[in-house]
Design an enzyme around this catalytic site. Structure first.
Site, PDB file in Angstrom:
ATOM      1  N   GLY A 241      46.483  32.066  42.236  1.00 45.00           N
ATOM      2  CA  GLY A 241      47.818  32.716  42.700  1.00 45.00           C
ATOM      3  C   GLY A 241      48.921  32.904  41.886  1.00 45.00           C
ATOM      4  O   GLY A 241      49.871  33.945  42.308  1.00 45.00           O
ATOM      5  N   GLU A 276      42.008  27.434  40.279  1.00 46.26           N
ATOM      6  CA  GLU A 276      41.299  28.619  40.869  1.00 46.26           C
ATOM      7  C   GLU A 276      41.964  29.675  40.411  1.00 46.26           C
ATOM      8  O   GLU A 276      41.933  30.827  41.157  1.00 46.26           O
ATOM      9  CB  GLU A 276      40.854  28.648  42.261  1.00 46.26           C
ATOM     10  CG  GLU A 276      40.142  27.272  42.714  1.00 46.26           C
ATOM     11  CD  GLU A 276      40.132  27.457  44.367  1.00 46.26           C
ATOM     12  OE1 GLU A 276      40.894  28.130  44.950  1.00 46.26           O
ATOM     13  OE2 GLU A 276      39.307  26.365  44.614  1.00 46.26           O
ATOM     14  N   GLY A 278      42.374  33.713  39.261  1.00 48.48           N
ATOM     15  CA  GLY A 278      41.492  35.046  39.475  1.00 48.48           C
ATOM     16  C   GLY A 278      42.255  36.053  38.732  1.00 48.48           C
ATOM     17  O   GLY A 278      42.176  36.144  37.263  1.00 48.48           O
ATOM     18  N   ARG A 315      43.695  49.210  45.366  1.00 47.51           N
ATOM     19  CA  ARG A 315      44.650  48.429  45.315  1.00 47.51           C
ATOM     20  C   ARG A 315      45.991  49.399  45.821  1.00 47.51           C
ATOM     21  O   ARG A 315      46.934  48.775  46.590  1.00 47.51           O
ATOM     22  CB  ARG A 315      44.970  47.617  44.266  1.00 47.51           C
ATOM     23  CG  ARG A 315      43.866  46.603  43.808  1.00 47.51           C
ATOM     24  CD  ARG A 315      44.178  45.465  42.931  1.00 47.51           C
ATOM     25  NE  ARG A 315      45.037  44.761  43.554  1.00 47.51           N
ATOM     26  CZ  ARG A 315      46.569  44.638  43.347  1.00 47.51           C
ATOM     27  NH1 ARG A 315      46.853  45.474  42.371  1.00 47.51           N
ATOM     28  NH2 ARG A 315      47.101  43.622  43.747  1.00 47.51           N
ATOM     29  N   CYS A 347      39.000  62.557  50.899  1.00 51.31           N
ATOM     30  CA  CYS A 347      39.679  63.262  51.901  1.00 51.31           C
ATOM     31  C   CYS A 347      40.631  62.647  52.765  1.00 51.31           C
ATOM     32  O   CYS A 347      40.519  62.462  53.952  1.00 51.31           O
ATOM     33  CB  CYS A 347      38.729  63.996  52.754  1.00 51.31           C
ATOM     34  SG  CYS A 347      37.396  65.030  51.578  1.00 51.31           S
ATOM     35  N   GLU A 348      41.627  61.928  52.161  1.00 58.62           N
ATOM     36  CA  GLU A 348      42.809  61.303  53.094  1.00 58.62           C
ATOM     37  C   GLU A 348      44.087  61.151  52.078  1.00 58.62           C
ATOM     38  O   GLU A 348      43.855  60.866  50.800  1.00 58.62           O
ATOM     39  CB  GLU A 348      42.293  59.985  53.645  1.00 58.62           C
ATOM     40  CG  GLU A 348      41.566  59.111  52.646  1.00 58.62           C
ATOM     41  CD  GLU A 348      41.246  57.651  53.725  1.00 58.62           C
ATOM     42  OE1 GLU A 348      42.054  57.258  54.226  1.00 58.62           O
ATOM     43  OE2 GLU A 348      39.767  57.544  53.996  1.00 58.62           O
TER      44      GLU A 348
HETATM   45  N1  LLP Z   1      41.466  30.434  45.630  1.00 56.32           N
HETATM   46  C1  LLP Z   1      41.338  31.144  46.664  1.00 56.32           C
HETATM   47  C2  LLP Z   1      41.143  30.185  47.781  1.00 56.32           C
HETATM   48  C3  LLP Z   1      41.607  32.506  46.913  1.00 56.32           C
HETATM   49  O1  LLP Z   1      41.613  32.770  48.176  1.00 56.32           O
HETATM   50  C4  LLP Z   1      42.054  33.372  45.937  1.00 56.32           C
HETATM   51  C5  LLP Z   1      42.280  34.661  46.146  1.00 56.32           C
HETATM   52  C6  LLP Z   1      42.096  32.776  44.816  1.00 56.32           C
HETATM   53  C7  LLP Z   1      41.811  31.306  44.624  1.00 56.32           C
HETATM   54  C8  LLP Z   1      42.537  33.532  43.389  1.00 56.32           C
HETATM   55  O2  LLP Z   1      43.471  34.018  43.364  1.00 56.32           O
HETATM   56  P1  LLP Z   1      44.437  34.951  42.263  1.00 56.32           P
HETATM   57  O3  LLP Z   1      44.656  33.903  41.383  1.00 56.32           O
HETATM   58  O4  LLP Z   1      43.561  36.022  41.853  1.00 56.32           O
HETATM   59  O5  LLP Z   1      45.737  35.230  42.874  1.00 56.32           O
HETATM   60  N2  LLP Z   1      42.538  41.750  46.710  1.00 56.32           N
HETATM   61  C9  LLP Z   1      43.795  41.204  46.404  1.00 56.32           C
HETATM   62  C10 LLP Z   1      43.988  39.697  46.169  1.00 56.32           C
HETATM   63  C11 LLP Z   1      43.150  38.747  47.295  1.00 56.32           C
HETATM   64  C12 LLP Z   1      43.374  37.351  46.873  1.00 56.32           C
HETATM   65  C13 LLP Z   1      42.354  36.609  47.732  1.00 56.32           C
HETATM   66  N3  LLP Z   1      42.362  35.103  47.286  1.00 56.32           N
HETATM   67  C14 LLP Z   1      44.527  41.959  45.494  1.00 56.32           C
HETATM   68  O6  LLP Z   1      44.005  43.167  45.038  1.00 56.32           O
HETATM   69  O7  LLP Z   1      45.691  41.932  45.444  1.00 56.32           O
END
Ligand code: LLP
Length: 422
Positions: A241, A276, A278, A315, A347-348
């Protein structure tokens, strides 16, 4: 910090010119910098170590599912957080040891859970009572005990985009706060469940520490209450997050400040921690490179039409997200800056990367890079409008490799069948 910079008027990724890659693979394409991936992982790992925390880092594969990216991180000791059998298989294929893999997600199927059990992964984060019961039954049938953390919903506002907030009572995620203690106690009594502790994830692209601190304080209280009730808690999974900067001047909390906050809220409990992340590991390690097809003047506006579109990077249209547009040829210092709309060919009207973006003059044939596209870019792409998925290129120093090729039109048709009545 990233490794995309101008050198002699050309945008480089590490020691490789993006224009040279474009000449080899065509546009659009995603390009990732190994050095940025390594740096972000190392900075996060150091922040954790400096704060004396015992923690595993499991990369949230949903942010970037490139085998080569996962392996680059795995080679530094990073684990994986997966949310489907497909991601679990990818992580294993990338060389992540099963004991460094955690399985998250609100709707894991029986098939996925049994594959996770057979694979011997480190932890399964359970998000509902029915999931707990199914996993228990499955594990008993298979003669195993499933290593489980219960994901709780702390009911806090993450102060981020509504579509990526996950920690409030109204959201589908985790066990409702009021029943969390009872569910954990029940989990601890089930024969097929090896109850380890708690998991929490309140949202993505958080730009403040306060919501994390609020959630983690509740997790601390629950840990103490569970121990009081005789339920041992040895593991805490704190999710991902942490936000990244998308525009110049944005300064989300540093990994060091985040880790210090974790130490203050959860240090001293004697729990093994897991993170976790990302976006934080991969976001600024990637760009999407596109070519200008036309520049269209309408009298009131200038549209720069590029060959990438919302199907390649969703995004901006999905979350109103900002991605910098960086000309691949360095603009002259005195180049005139004017507002243009940067759009794709789909096309949007939603197929717009940015409105009134202040950019130097661009002409047909020019290359541009969309910044901070390493997270939730390629993974969210589709072939909408009959557009082939974009290839991915990994750079390391002056080397580059197409780690996922562009499908050709035969590949795209290969899964189609006509019924015999046609
Ligand atoms: N752990 C869990 C349980 C999650 O649901 C997520 C992300 C992460 C870890 C990793 O979160 P991060 O560190 O990346 O914030 N598609 C969206 C983001 C969706 C995130 C979903 N869950 C975007 O492009 O902003």
């Amino acid at each position: 910090m990233n490794h995309f910079h101008y050198r002699d008027g050309r945008l480089f990724v590490e020691d490789k010119a993006l224009a040279d890659i474009a000449a080899e693979v065509g546009t659009p394409f995603y390009c990732y910098a190994s050095a940025t991936l390594a740096r972000h992982y190392d900075v996060f790992a150091a922040a954790i170590a400096d704060n004396g925390l015992d923690a595993a880092i499991c990369f949230a594969v949903k942010a970037n599912a490139s085998l080569a990216v996962i392996r680059t991180l795995a080679q530094r000791g990073c684990g994986a957080d997966v949310v489907s059998e497909g991601e679990l298989r990818l992580a294993l294929r990338a060389g992540v040891p099963a004991e460094r893999i955690v399985f998250s997600g609100v709707g894991k199927t029986g098939r996925e859970l049994s594959f996770a059990l057979v694979s011997g992964i480190r932890q399964i984060n359970v998000e509902s009572l029915p999931e707990l019961e199914s996993l228990n039954a499955l594990a008993v049938r298979m003669g195993r005990r499933a290593p489980v953390a219960v994901r709780v919903n702390p009911d806090v506002d993450a102060h981020t985009h509504a579509k990526i907030s996950t920690g409030a009572a109204e959201h589908k995620f985790g066990i409702a706060w009021d029943s969390a203690l009872a569910v954990c106690r029940h989990a601890d009594e089930l024969p097929g469940i090896d109850f380890r502790g708690l998991a929490v994830h309140i949202g993505s692209q958080l730009t403040e520490l306060a919501p994390f601190a609020q959630a983690f304080a509740k997790v601390r209280d629950l840990t103490l209450a569970l121990r009081e009730a005789g339920v041992p808690v040895s593991h805490l999974d704190l999710g991902g997050g942490l936000g990244v900067p998308y525009a110049p001047g944005e300064e989300p909390p540093s990994p060091a400040a985040y880790a210090a906050m974790v130490r203050e809220t959860l240090g001293g409990l004697g729990c093994a921690l897991m993170f976790e992340p990302g976006r934080m590991l991969v976001g600024n390690a990637g760009v999407l490179v596109a070519k200008v097809i036309y520049v269209k003047e309408t009298g009131t506006k200038t549209f720069v039409i590029v060959d990438a579109a919302m199907n390649d990077l969703i995004r901006p249209s999905m979350y109103s997200a900002h991605h910098e547009v960086i000309p691949v040829a360095e603009p002259a210092p005195d180049a005139e800056i004017a507002p243009v709309d940067v759009v794709g060919p789909i096309c949007e009207t939603g197929d717009t990367f940015g409105r009134a973006m202040l950019l130097p003059p661009l002409a047909a044939g020019d290359l541009v890079a969309f910044g901070t596209a390493g997270a939730y870019g390629a993974v969210m792409s589709s072939s909408y409008n009959g557009r082939p998925l974009v290839p991915e290129v990994l750079v390391k120093g002056s080397q580059s490799c197409v780690t996922r090729r562009r499908p050709d039109y035969e590949d795209m048709l290969a899964l189609e069948t006509l019924p015999n009545w046609l």
